[in-house]
Design a protein around this motif. Structure first.
Motif, PDB file in Angstrom:
ATOM      1  N   PHE A 184       0.804  -1.227   0.000  1.00 26.68           N
ATOM      2  CA  PHE A 184       0.000   0.000   0.000  1.00 26.68           C
ATOM      3  C   PHE A 184       0.842   1.285   0.000  1.00 26.68           C
ATOM      4  O   PHE A 184       0.295   2.385   0.088  1.00 26.68           O
ATOM      5  CB  PHE A 184      -0.951   0.011   1.203  1.00 26.68           C
ATOM      6  N   GLY A 185       2.144   1.133  -0.062  1.00 27.51           N
ATOM      7  CA  GLY A 185       3.020   2.303  -0.123  1.00 27.51           C
ATOM      8  C   GLY A 185       2.918   3.168   1.125  1.00 27.51           C
ATOM      9  O   GLY A 185       2.774   2.661   2.242  1.00 27.51           O
ATOM     10  N   ALA A 186       2.958   4.466   0.910  1.00 26.48           N
ATOM     11  CA  ALA A 186       3.011   5.420   2.029  1.00 26.48           C
ATOM     12  C   ALA A 186       1.771   5.352   2.924  1.00 26.48           C
ATOM     13  O   ALA A 186       1.815   5.774   4.085  1.00 26.48           O
ATOM     14  CB  ALA A 186       3.178   6.830   1.484  1.00 26.48           C
ATOM     15  N   ALA A 187       0.668   4.799   2.419  1.00 28.16           N
ATOM     16  CA  ALA A 187      -0.548   4.678   3.238  1.00 28.16           C
ATOM     17  C   ALA A 187      -0.283   3.812   4.467  1.00 28.16           C
ATOM     18  O   ALA A 187      -0.987   3.916   5.479  1.00 28.16           O
ATOM     19  CB  ALA A 187      -1.691   4.094   2.405  1.00 28.16           C
ATOM     20  N   ALA A 188       0.739   2.958   4.392  1.00 23.36           N
ATOM     21  CA  ALA A 188       1.082   2.098   5.537  1.00 23.36           C
ATOM     22  C   ALA A 188       1.459   2.932   6.755  1.00 23.36           C
ATOM     23  O   ALA A 188       1.267   2.513   7.894  1.00 23.36           O
ATOM     24  CB  ALA A 188       2.226   1.165   5.165  1.00 23.36           C
ATOM     25  N   ASP A 189       1.982   4.117   6.505  1.00 29.97           N
ATOM     26  CA  ASP A 189       2.384   4.984   7.609  1.00 29.97           C
ATOM     27  C   ASP A 189       1.198   5.620   8.321  1.00 29.97           C
ATOM     28  O   ASP A 189       1.353   6.216   9.378  1.00 29.97           O
ATOM     29  CB  ASP A 189       3.358   6.061   7.106  1.00 29.97           C
ATOM     30  N   GLU A 190       0.030   5.514   7.711  1.00 25.79           N
ATOM     31  CA  GLU A 190      -1.189   6.081   8.313  1.00 25.79           C
ATOM     32  C   GLU A 190      -1.989   5.017   9.065  1.00 25.79           C
ATOM     33  O   GLU A 190      -2.994   5.332   9.694  1.00 25.79           O
ATOM     34  CB  GLU A 190      -2.088   6.679   7.220  1.00 25.79           C
ATOM     35  N   CYS A 191      -1.589   3.765   8.961  1.00 25.92           N
ATOM     36  CA  CYS A 191      -2.372   2.673   9.558  1.00 25.92           C
ATOM     37  C   CYS A 191      -1.988   2.495  11.027  1.00 25.92           C
ATOM     38  O   CYS A 191      -0.811   2.298  11.349  1.00 25.92           O
ATOM     39  CB  CYS A 191      -2.107   1.380   8.772  1.00 25.92           C
ATOM     40  N   SER A 192      -2.981   2.546  11.894  1.00 23.37           N
ATOM     41  CA  SER A 192      -2.708   2.335  13.325  1.00 23.37           C
ATOM     42  C   SER A 192      -2.512   0.853  13.596  1.00 23.37           C
ATOM     43  O   SER A 192      -3.355   0.035  13.226  1.00 23.37           O
ATOM     44  CB  SER A 192      -3.865   2.867  14.173  1.00 23.37           C
ATOM     45  N   ILE A 193      -1.413   0.531  14.250  1.00 23.42           N
ATOM     46  CA  ILE A 193      -1.128  -0.856  14.622  1.00 23.42           C
ATOM     47  C   ILE A 193      -1.093  -0.939  16.147  1.00 23.42           C
ATOM     48  O   ILE A 193      -0.258  -0.311  16.800  1.00 23.42           O
ATOM     49  CB  ILE A 193       0.215  -1.350  14.022  1.00 23.42           C
ATOM     50  N   LEU A 194      -2.053  -1.686  16.699  1.00 19.45           N
ATOM     51  CA  LEU A 194      -2.208  -1.773  18.156  1.00 19.45           C
ATOM     52  C   LEU A 194      -1.506  -3.016  18.682  1.00 19.45           C
ATOM     53  O   LEU A 194      -1.455  -4.040  18.002  1.00 19.45           O
ATOM     54  CB  LEU A 194      -3.697  -1.853  18.523  1.00 19.45           C
ATOM     55  N   TYR A 195      -1.032  -2.929  19.905  1.00 16.06           N
ATOM     56  CA  TYR A 195      -0.482  -4.108  20.571  1.00 16.06           C
ATOM     57  C   TYR A 195      -1.555  -4.685  21.494  1.00 16.06           C
ATOM     58  O   TYR A 195      -2.288  -3.924  22.155  1.00 16.06           O
ATOM     59  CB  TYR A 195       0.770  -3.757  21.402  1.00 16.06           C
ATOM     60  N   GLY A 196      -1.640  -6.001  21.563  1.00 18.42           N
ATOM     61  CA  GLY A 196      -2.562  -6.636  22.505  1.00 18.42           C
ATOM     62  C   GLY A 196      -1.934  -7.853  23.139  1.00 18.42           C
ATOM     63  O   GLY A 196      -1.169  -8.582  22.484  1.00 18.42           O
ATOM     64  N   GLY A 197      -2.238  -8.080  24.395  1.00 20.60           N
ATOM     65  CA  GLY A 197      -1.712  -9.238  25.109  1.00 20.60           C
ATOM     66  C   GLY A 197      -1.194  -8.817  26.468  1.00 20.60           C
ATOM     67  O   GLY A 197      -0.084  -8.312  26.580  1.00 20.60           O
ATOM     68  N   SER A 198      -2.068  -8.980  27.501  1.00 21.18           N
ATOM     69  CA  SER A 198      -1.701  -8.624  28.878  1.00 21.18           C
ATOM     70  C   SER A 198      -1.190  -7.193  29.018  1.00 21.18           C
ATOM     71  O   SER A 198      -0.295  -6.915  29.811  1.00 21.18           O
ATOM     72  CB  SER A 198      -0.685  -9.621  29.441  1.00 21.18           C
ATOM     73  N   CYS A 199      -1.774  -6.312  28.237  1.00 21.11           N
ATOM     74  CA  CYS A 199      -1.440  -4.896  28.352  1.00 21.11           C
ATOM     75  C   CYS A 199      -2.191  -4.342  29.565  1.00 21.11           C
ATOM     76  O   CYS A 199      -3.384  -4.601  29.736  1.00 21.11           O
ATOM     77  CB  CYS A 199      -1.866  -4.196  27.064  1.00 21.11           C
ATOM     78  N   LYS A 200      -1.495  -3.613  30.414  1.00 15.46           N
ATOM     79  CA  LYS A 200      -2.126  -3.069  31.619  1.00 15.46           C
ATOM     80  C   LYS A 200      -1.511  -1.707  31.952  1.00 15.46           C
ATOM     81  O   LYS A 200      -0.527  -1.304  31.321  1.00 15.46           O
ATOM     82  CB  LYS A 200      -2.000  -4.057  32.783  1.00 15.46           C
ATOM     83  N   PRO A 201      -2.088  -0.997  32.930  1.00 15.28           N
ATOM     84  CA  PRO A 201      -1.580   0.344  33.216  1.00 15.28           C
ATOM     85  C   PRO A 201      -0.073   0.371  33.478  1.00 15.28           C
ATOM     86  O   PRO A 201       0.617   1.304  33.075  1.00 15.28           O
ATOM     87  CB  PRO A 201      -2.367   0.765  34.461  1.00 15.28           C
ATOM     88  N   SER A 202       0.445  -0.680  34.107  1.00 14.30           N
ATOM     89  CA  SER A 202       1.861  -0.664  34.481  1.00 14.30           C
ATOM     90  C   SER A 202       2.831  -0.879  33.312  1.00 14.30           C
ATOM     91  O   SER A 202       4.001  -0.541  33.408  1.00 14.30           O
ATOM     92  CB  SER A 202       2.129  -1.721  35.555  1.00 14.30           C
ATOM     93  N   ASN A 203       2.355  -1.470  32.214  1.00 12.50           N
ATOM     94  CA  ASN A 203       3.296  -1.684  31.103  1.00 12.50           C
ATOM     95  C   ASN A 203       2.931  -0.917  29.834  1.00 12.50           C
ATOM     96  O   ASN A 203       3.703  -0.858  28.885  1.00 12.50           O
ATOM     97  CB  ASN A 203       3.457  -3.184  30.801  1.00 12.50           C
ATOM     98  N   ALA A 204       1.741  -0.318  29.821  1.00 16.56           N
ATOM     99  CA  ALA A 204       1.273   0.334  28.584  1.00 16.56           C
ATOM    100  C   ALA A 204       2.178   1.494  28.161  1.00 16.56           C
ATOM    101  O   ALA A 204       2.486   1.649  26.978  1.00 16.56           O
ATOM    102  CB  ALA A 204      -0.167   0.823  28.759  1.00 16.56           C
ATOM    103  N   GLY A 205       2.621   2.278  29.127  1.00 16.85           N
ATOM    104  CA  GLY A 205       3.419   3.459  28.803  1.00 16.85           C
ATOM    105  C   GLY A 205       4.669   3.104  28.012  1.00 16.85           C
ATOM    106  O   GLY A 205       4.987   3.723  27.003  1.00 16.85           O
ATOM    107  N   GLU A 206       5.356   2.079  28.462  1.00 16.35           N
ATOM    108  CA  GLU A 206       6.598   1.693  27.799  1.00 16.35           C
ATOM    109  C   GLU A 206       6.315   1.153  26.390  1.00 16.35           C
ATOM    110  O   GLU A 206       7.001   1.500  25.422  1.00 16.35           O
ATOM    111  CB  GLU A 206       7.328   0.647  28.645  1.00 16.35           C
ATOM    112  N   ILE A 207       5.290   0.325  26.294  1.00 18.89           N
ATOM    113  CA  ILE A 207       4.964  -0.268  24.978  1.00 18.89           C
ATOM    114  C   ILE A 207       4.513   0.828  24.007  1.00 18.89           C
ATOM    115  O   ILE A 207       4.937   0.872  22.852  1.00 18.89           O
ATOM    116  CB  ILE A 207       3.884  -1.372  25.137  1.00 18.89           C
ATOM    117  N   PHE A 208       3.666   1.734  24.491  1.00 18.51           N
ATOM    118  CA  PHE A 208       3.123   2.786  23.607  1.00 18.51           C
ATOM    119  C   PHE A 208       4.188   3.823  23.219  1.00 18.51           C
ATOM    120  O   PHE A 208       3.978   4.622  22.318  1.00 18.51           O
ATOM    121  CB  PHE A 208       1.951   3.524  24.277  1.00 18.51           C
ATOM    122  N   SER A 209       5.300   3.820  23.945  1.00 13.35           N
ATOM    123  CA  SER A 209       6.331   4.815  23.624  1.00 13.35           C
ATOM    124  C   SER A 209       7.081   4.443  22.343  1.00 13.35           C
ATOM    125  O   SER A 209       7.813   5.252  21.780  1.00 13.35           O
ATOM    126  CB  SER A 209       7.330   4.923  24.784  1.00 13.35           C
TER     127      SER A 209
END
Ligand code: PGA
Length: 250
Positions: free
Chosen positions: A199-224
């Motif tokens: 999809f070319g440059a459109a790939a840079d617009e696609c949100s890619i989420l992480y899932g799997g035991s994500c919680k308040p204590s680890n979300a900040g580091e992963i989302f950074s």
């Protein structure tokens, strides 16, 4: 700028009244989370309508957890994309590993569900991810690549622009074992590269989420991490406070 998203996958949890209470809690605390973060909740089918009503005006979007492969007709027990859309849902989770694992969903099934979702202007949150055996064999890149090529590559550019992807390593779902932020970034960057090849440059617009035991204590580091645009949250989405704390973790 890619959309930041925190989506709650309630799975087969909460009774209708409990779901409404949970939605009220999310609505009450929504203002504490930046407007720049899209908050989505995905309740069971039975309380989509009451949750949508509860969240009117609350700046929280609602998604379903699945939809049928067919549009309508004699498919006992199924719920169509059109029904979901008619209630006011904006999103639909497709290809969650629990559906692939327990209900035999394949790329063939998911291609049909994707089509039904787009026909009804639902934005799919398409889940990919390897299991433990595949990770240990070093096959996670090829597994995820196939899950994308076999389904996402069939989309038009217009459809792709509406798509959200969730990377969820099966070994991290509900296990308390999270991928490290580095592991998440490594595969998210790879997913984006695979998307870019089609999809070319459109790939840079696609949100890619992480899932799997994500919680308040680890979300900040992963989302950074650069290629992590938010999370698909299971267990921690069942408490409004924890769910919102994840939203604040950006
Ligand atoms: P979990 O589930 O946060 O409970 O690990 C995530 C998911 O399956 O979407």
């Amino acid at each position: 700028m890619r959309k930041k998203i925190v989506a709650g996958n309630w799975k087969m949890n909460t009774l209708p009244t409990e779901g409404v209470e949970l939605a009220k809690g999310v609505a009450a605390g929504r203002a504490e989370v930046c407007d720049c973060v899209n908050i989505i909740v995905c309740p069971p089918f039975t309380h989509l309508q009451s949750v949508i009503e509860t969240l009117k005006g609350a700046n929280v979007a609602v998604g379903a957890q699945d939809c049928a492969t067919e549009s309508k007709g004699a498919y006992t027990g199924e719920v169509s994309a059109q029904m979901i859309a008619a209630l006011g849902c904006e999103y639909v989770i497709l290809g969650h590993s629990e559906r692939r694992q327990y209900y035999g969903e394949t790329s063939e099934t998911l291609n049909k569900k994707m089509e039904r979702a787009f026909e009804n202007n639902l934005k799919p949150i398409y889940c990919v991810g390897e299991n433990l055996e595949e990770r240990e064999a070093g096959r996670h890149f090829e597994v995820v690549k196939a899950q994308i090529e076999e389904v996402v590559f069939n989309l038009t550019a217009e459809q792709f622009a509406q798509l959200v992807i969730a990377y969820e390593p099966v070994w991290a779902i509900g296990t308390g074992k999270t991928a490290t932020a580095e592991q998440a970034e490594e595969i998210h960057a790879y997913i984006r590269e695979v998307l870019r090849s089609k999809f070319g440059a459109a790939a840079d617009e696609c949100s890619i989420l992480y899932g799997g035991s994500c919680k308040p204590s680890n979300a900040g580091e992963i989302f950074s991490k650069e290629n992590v645009d938010g999370g698909l949250i299971g267990g921690a989405a069942l408490k409004a406070e924890d769910f919102l704390a994840i939203g604040k973790a950006f």
